[in-house]
Design an enzyme around this catalytic site. Structure first.
Site, PDB file in Angstrom:
ATOM      1  N   HIS A 191      -5.280  -0.494   6.244  1.00  0.00           N
ATOM      2  CA  HIS A 191      -5.033  -1.599   7.184  1.00  0.00           C
ATOM      3  C   HIS A 191      -6.221  -1.663   8.124  1.00  0.00           C
ATOM      4  CE1 HIS A 191      -4.156   1.229  10.426  1.00  0.00           C
ATOM      5  NE2 HIS A 191      -3.297   1.859   9.637  1.00  0.00           N
TER       6      HIS A 191
ATOM      7  N   ASP B 122       9.363  15.180  -0.599  1.00  0.00           N
ATOM      8  CA  ASP B 122       8.865  16.556  -0.616  1.00  0.00           C
ATOM      9  C   ASP B 122       9.332  17.298   0.635  1.00  0.00           C
ATOM     10  OD1 ASP B 122       7.024  18.884  -0.413  1.00  0.00           O
ATOM     11  OD2 ASP B 122       6.063  17.934  -2.131  1.00  0.00           O
TER      12      ASP B 122
ATOM     13  N   SER C 212      -2.266   7.172   7.611  1.00  0.00           N
ATOM     14  CA  SER C 212      -2.650   5.889   7.027  1.00  0.00           C
ATOM     15  C   SER C 212      -3.898   6.065   6.163  1.00  0.00           C
ATOM     16  CB  SER C 212      -2.939   4.856   8.120  1.00  0.00           C
ATOM     17  OG  SER C 212      -1.774   4.517   8.813  1.00  0.00           O
TER      18      SER C 212
END
Length: 358
Positions: free
Chosen positions: A177, A300, A315
């Site tokens: 992003h 997980d 991110s």
């Protein structure tokens, strides 16, 4: 003394055998290098990249200065706000003053002192459109400096995760992003920038309703690569040393190859260690916006215990499925700390190419 006889087939030289062995080692090393692997495997028409998942420091210097707020000044004539009077708004980017390009806070301050309150033309970008505003800086009675009464920002820095690198060209993508200003949410227009080595020192664990984050440090002096684009689909640049890329190249999945079900992510949530964690892709969106092409859930237990799920700083973590790079983590769901959104890797590559042509 016993005579030493040459070994059959070596032309009588141990050196010749050593050279043959060295040549074999070099050829094997070249054959196993990421660039050589990508070139050989790309014969199937797919784009091959090396998924990384490594934390890096990201430094971005803006094109112009961003107005993040307005304020009143105390002058000898009373309160004054030149920025508000001339029509400046939070989110505006000042690119020129009287035709002189500006790219730093210091440069703006110097020009204002030189003009000493004279009328000036501000070239401003607002919502992708350029306009000219006329303003006069006011002399602040507190320190005698000429000011506009505008809070401005010229750079940003933080930690993100490298998604992929092309072993042939050194092209890299990170974040998945864009880098937006924290106060105005405006996408920062890139003038220059770089990525640097980083280490994750700690984690604020995410909880439902309260996103977590990675805490770390990064080097301000060592540069791994330079940036050329800050876009809504990721931040892109070129590594200074493409040969430093380690890892096995994998094909980038086409949109129709991505499906719900089991997948993994590569992420760096402690020190400089990159590990693989299991996730589940819950949904793939047909027509998404804002780098939200798919939704995933962390399954997980190791990662859930460390971070609570998806946290800020992750991110860019690459998402792998069926031996292919399918995307990158982009956002956390505030109400569900174990879930987040991701962007398709193909969309990142497409944006990287479009930004080069612009």
């Amino acid at each position: 003394m016993q005579e030493t006889r040459p070994y059959p087939g070596t032309r009588g030289s141990w050196l010749f055998r050593a050279l043959l062995l060295l040549a074999a080692v070099v050829m094997a090393a070249l054959a196993l290098s990421p660039a050589a692997q990508a070139a050989e495997e790309a014969e199937d028409g797919a784009h091959y990249v090396v998924p990384l998942g490594k934390a890096v420091g990201i430094k971005l210097f803006a094109q112009g200065v961003l107005v993040v707020g307005l304020s009143d000044l105390t002058t000898d004539q009373g309160l004054s706000s030149p920025a508000q009077a001339c029509g400046l708004q939070p989110g505006d980017v000042i690119t020129h003053i009287n035709g002189t390009q500006v790219s730093s806070i210091e440069q703006v301050q110097e020009l204002l002192q030189d003009l000493q309150g004279q009328e000036m033309a501000l070239t401003v970008t607002r919502d992708e459109a350029t306009q000219t505003l006329t303003a006069r800086a006011a002399r602040c009675s507190d320190d005698g400096q000429y000011k506009l009464g505008a809070w401005i920002r010229d750079s940003m820095a933080g930690i993100g995760t490298l998604t992929f690198a092309d072993p042939e060209t050194g092209l890299f993508g990170t974040l998945g992003h864009g880098i937006n200003d924290v106060d105005t949410a405006v996408l920062m227009k890139l003038q220059s920038g770089a990525i640097t080595p980083a280490s994750v020192a700690g984690v604020t664990k995410g909880q439902n309703g309260r996103p977590g984050e990675l805490r770390g440090t990064f080097s301000a002096s060592q540069t791994l690569g330079t940036l050329y684009a800050n876009t809504q689909s990721g931040v892109f640049g070129y590594l200074q040393d493409p040969e430093a890329i380690t890892g096995t190249p994998v094909p980038v999945a086409e949109e129709d190859e991505v499906h719900t079900g089991q997948a993994t992510i590569l992420s760096n949530v402690s020190g400089t260690q990159v590990e693989e964690y299991t996730v589940e892709i819950l949904k793939v969106y047909d027509d998404s916006k804002d780098a939200r092409d798919l939704m995933l859930r962390v399954t997980d237990q190791r990662l859930l215990e460390q971070t609570g799920g998806i946290v800020q700083g992750m991110s860019g973590s690459p998402i792998l499925q069926d031996g292919k790079l399918v995307g990158a983590v982009t956002h956390v769901l505030i109400d569900h700390a174990d879930r987040g959104y991701g962007i398709l890797a193909q969309n990142m590559l497409d944006q990287a190419a479009q930004s080069q042509q612009a």
